[in-house]
Scaffold this motif. Structure first.
Motif, mmCIF file in Angstrom:
data_model
loop_
_atom_site.group_PDB
_atom_site.id
_atom_site.type_symbol
_atom_site.label_atom_id
_atom_site.label_comp_id
_atom_site.label_asym_id
_atom_site.label_seq_id
_atom_site.Cartn_x
_atom_site.Cartn_y
_atom_site.Cartn_z
ATOM 1 N N VAL A 66 0.846 -1.200 0.000
ATOM 2 C CA VAL A 66 0.000 0.000 0.000
ATOM 3 C C VAL A 66 0.881 1.250 0.000
ATOM 4 C CG1 VAL A 66 -1.794 1.301 1.231
ATOM 5 C CG2 VAL A 66 -1.799 -1.206 1.316
ATOM 6 N N SER A 67 0.487 2.227 -0.837
ATOM 7 C CA SER A 67 1.122 3.548 -0.846
ATOM 8 C C SER A 67 0.051 4.577 -0.514
ATOM 9 C CB SER A 67 1.733 3.834 -2.225
ATOM 10 O OG SER A 67 2.156 5.181 -2.310
ATOM 11 N N HIS A 68 0.196 5.206 0.652
ATOM 12 C CA HIS A 68 -0.806 6.149 1.165
ATOM 13 C C HIS A 68 -0.299 7.570 0.966
ATOM 14 C CE1 HIS A 68 -2.721 8.399 4.609
ATOM 15 N NE2 HIS A 68 -3.773 7.812 4.086
ATOM 16 N N GLY A 69 -0.924 8.304 0.030
ATOM 17 C CA GLY A 69 -0.516 9.674 -0.248
ATOM 18 C C GLY A 69 -1.269 10.680 0.606
ATOM 19 N N LEU A 70 -0.787 11.933 0.583
ATOM 20 C CA LEU A 70 -1.353 12.986 1.446
ATOM 21 C C LEU A 70 -1.971 14.098 0.604
ATOM 22 C CD1 LEU A 70 1.485 12.987 4.127
ATOM 23 C CD2 LEU A 70 -0.775 11.928 4.292
ATOM 24 N N TRP A 71 -2.326 15.206 1.244
ATOM 25 C CA TRP A 71 -3.135 16.248 0.605
ATOM 26 C C TRP A 71 -2.711 17.615 1.109
ATOM 27 C CZ3 TRP A 71 -4.233 15.101 5.509
ATOM 28 C CH2 TRP A 71 -4.506 13.755 5.803
ATOM 29 N N LEU A 72 -2.642 18.554 0.172
ATOM 30 C CA LEU A 72 -2.464 19.960 0.502
ATOM 31 C C LEU A 72 -3.821 20.653 0.457
ATOM 32 C CD1 LEU A 72 0.709 20.633 -1.665
ATOM 33 C CD2 LEU A 72 0.624 20.503 0.838
ATOM 34 N N ASN A 73 -3.906 21.806 1.098
ATOM 35 C CA ASN A 73 -5.107 22.637 1.177
ATOM 36 C C ASN A 73 -6.057 22.124 2.258
ATOM 37 O OD1 ASN A 73 -6.577 24.955 0.422
ATOM 38 N ND2 ASN A 73 -7.888 23.759 -0.916
ATOM 39 N N ILE A 74 -7.155 21.456 1.885
ATOM 40 C CA ILE A 74 -8.148 21.029 2.888
ATOM 41 C C ILE A 74 -7.674 19.736 3.550
ATOM 42 C CG2 ILE A 74 -10.554 20.385 3.296
ATOM 43 C CD1 ILE A 74 -10.395 23.199 2.286
ATOM 44 N N PRO A 75 -7.441 19.737 4.866
ATOM 45 C CA PRO A 75 -6.979 18.504 5.520
ATOM 46 C C PRO A 75 -8.110 17.477 5.637
ATOM 47 C CG PRO A 75 -6.586 20.485 6.874
ATOM 48 C CD PRO A 75 -7.550 20.857 5.804
ATOM 49 N N ASP A 76 -7.737 16.227 5.823
ATOM 50 C CA ASP A 76 -8.726 15.155 5.992
ATOM 51 C C ASP A 76 -9.101 15.058 7.474
ATOM 52 O OD1 ASP A 76 -10.367 12.996 5.321
ATOM 53 O OD2 ASP A 76 -8.797 11.555 5.790
ATOM 54 N N TYR A 77 -9.972 15.959 7.912
ATOM 55 C CA TYR A 77 -10.375 16.021 9.316
ATOM 56 C C TYR A 77 -11.742 15.379 9.525
ATOM 57 C CZ TYR A 77 -6.689 19.452 10.467
ATOM 58 O OH TYR A 77 -5.499 20.085 10.687
ATOM 59 N N ASP A 78 -11.992 14.944 10.768
ATOM 60 C CA ASP A 78 -13.341 14.514 11.122
ATOM 61 C C ASP A 78 -14.192 15.754 11.411
ATOM 62 O OD1 ASP A 78 -12.622 15.316 13.748
ATOM 63 O OD2 ASP A 78 -11.901 13.303 14.214
ATOM 64 N N ALA A 79 -15.509 15.538 11.575
ATOM 65 C CA ALA A 79 -16.435 16.663 11.716
ATOM 66 C C ALA A 79 -16.142 17.543 12.932
ATOM 67 C CB ALA A 79 -17.873 16.148 11.744
ATOM 68 N N PRO A 80 -15.888 16.984 14.143
ATOM 69 C CA PRO A 80 -15.600 17.866 15.280
ATOM 70 C C PRO A 80 -14.380 18.756 15.040
ATOM 71 C CG PRO A 80 -16.111 15.655 16.060
ATOM 72 C CD PRO A 80 -15.988 15.566 14.569
ATOM 73 N N THR A 81 -13.334 18.214 14.416
ATOM 74 C CA THR A 81 -12.146 19.021 14.136
ATOM 75 C C THR A 81 -12.445 20.069 13.069
ATOM 76 O OG1 THR A 81 -10.836 17.046 14.639
ATOM 77 C CG2 THR A 81 -9.665 18.896 13.672
#
Length: 332
Positions: free
Chosen positions: A136-151
């Motif tokens: 598995v290769s897990h890439g990341l993201w710029l701009n909008i982070p992958d947050y849950d709803a409370p965060t």
């Protein structure tokens, strides 16, 4: 934006929602398009294991693909730029990650030792330097982070501008929150474990589809001696989903994950689980035995996990020509 990077590959587009709506795919792409009617026609009664009105529907593409490598991406993700301003070829970096070994049994403080300009540091056992296959290769993201709803609710304006030029192997025995937004995997190695669960329409939970797949996948990779990498490449995540809608989808998951993480931390797979399918079926059995008492949903999920494996084996009979004979593929 994606044309120069996606055009050389085979695309599988899974259309969620109303199957009567026509999706226009730009010219010049080699693609297959599947909607709910296609899924029902191909899988018959087993189509019940594929979620509806949730990003989990994409795992049908993993099942139907015949390629060795799968890249999966959300519909609100665009090409990111590296700090020099150059467009990032996410697929190229994912393939590099998957083609280089992983080091899950001993952490290298220079992160990925196989990268140009890096190596194993002093004190790293020579017997472990060959590494193991990367599943598995897990890439990341710029701009909008992958947050849950409370965060999301407490940090509505937060943006990820931090580009970390690194790839690392997640150590054996360590779980992680896998995001399906920018993800690649070796389908021949780990494909049957990439089931995104029962989520969305008619289910009490959503937005835990990729994480469920990640927990199952990591436990199986640890058992079979394969690696999971995280870090590069980055994509540009353009929009955050509505935090109030997300909270409704995640509400039960936020509570349940406090039971789920200890469960996955304690899962043990017997030695006779020598294939991904056997491992996954064993996890399904333990889900029913231990998580069924948390909520009846997990009994349904465990049954769907078994159905998924049955459907996978029907569409991918052993002895069929291996995807390694074919060009690399990408799935959306």
């Amino acid at each position: 934006m994606w044309r120069p990077f996606f055009q050389p590959y085979h695309l599988i587009i899974v259309q969620d929602g109303d199957p009567s709506k026509a999706i226009k795919v730009p010219e010049g792409f080699d693609y297959e398009l599947y909607n709910r009617n296609d899924i029902n026609r191909i899988l018959g009664p087993k189509a019940s294991c594929i979620s509806f009105k949730d990003s989990a529907c994409r795992c049908f593409g993993y099942m139907i693909s015949k390629k060795k490598y799968i890249y999966t991406i959300d519909d609100d993700c665009f090409v990111a730029k590296d700090p020099s301003g150059k467009d990032i070829n996410a697929l190229e970096q994912h393939i590099k990650n998957l083609l280089s070994p992983s080091t899950p049994f001993f952490f290298n403080t220079l992160y990925d030792p196989y990268r140009a300009g890096a190596d194993f540091v002093r004190g790293y056992p020579f017997s472990l330097r060959e590494g193991v296959p990367t599943a598995v290769s897990h890439g990341l993201w710029l701009n909008i982070p992958d947050y849950d709803a409370p965060t999301q609710l407490v940090k509505p304006r937060e943006r990820n501008t931090r580009y970390v030029d690194a790839v690392m192997t997640i150590p054996k025995g360590t779980l992680f929150p896998m995001c399906g937004m920018n993800l690649a995997f070796d389908r021949e190695l780990i494909g049957p474990a990439m089931y995104f669960g029962l989520m969305g329409d008619g289910q009490p939970i959503g937005r835990y589809d990729d994480m469920w797949a990640g927990w199952c996948t990591k436990v199986i990779c640890d058992h079979l001696g394969w690696g999971v990498k995280t870090g590069l490449p980055y994509i540009w995540h353009s929009k955050a989903s509505n935090p109030f809608v997300n909270l409704r989808k995640e509400y039960k998951g936020i509570y349940w994950q406090e039971e789920l993480i200890p469960f996955f931390q304690s899962v043990t797979l017997p030695k006779d689980c020598t294939s991904v399918q056997k491992c996954y079926t064993e996890i399904a059995k333990q889900v029913k035995a231990k998580l069924g008492k948390v909520d009846d949903y997990f009994n349904k999920l465990a049954d769907a996990m078994v159905t998924w494996i049955e459907a996978w084996d029907e569409l991918n009979p052993s002895g069929a020509s291996k995807s390694s004979d074919l060009p690399n593929g990408a799935s959306k």
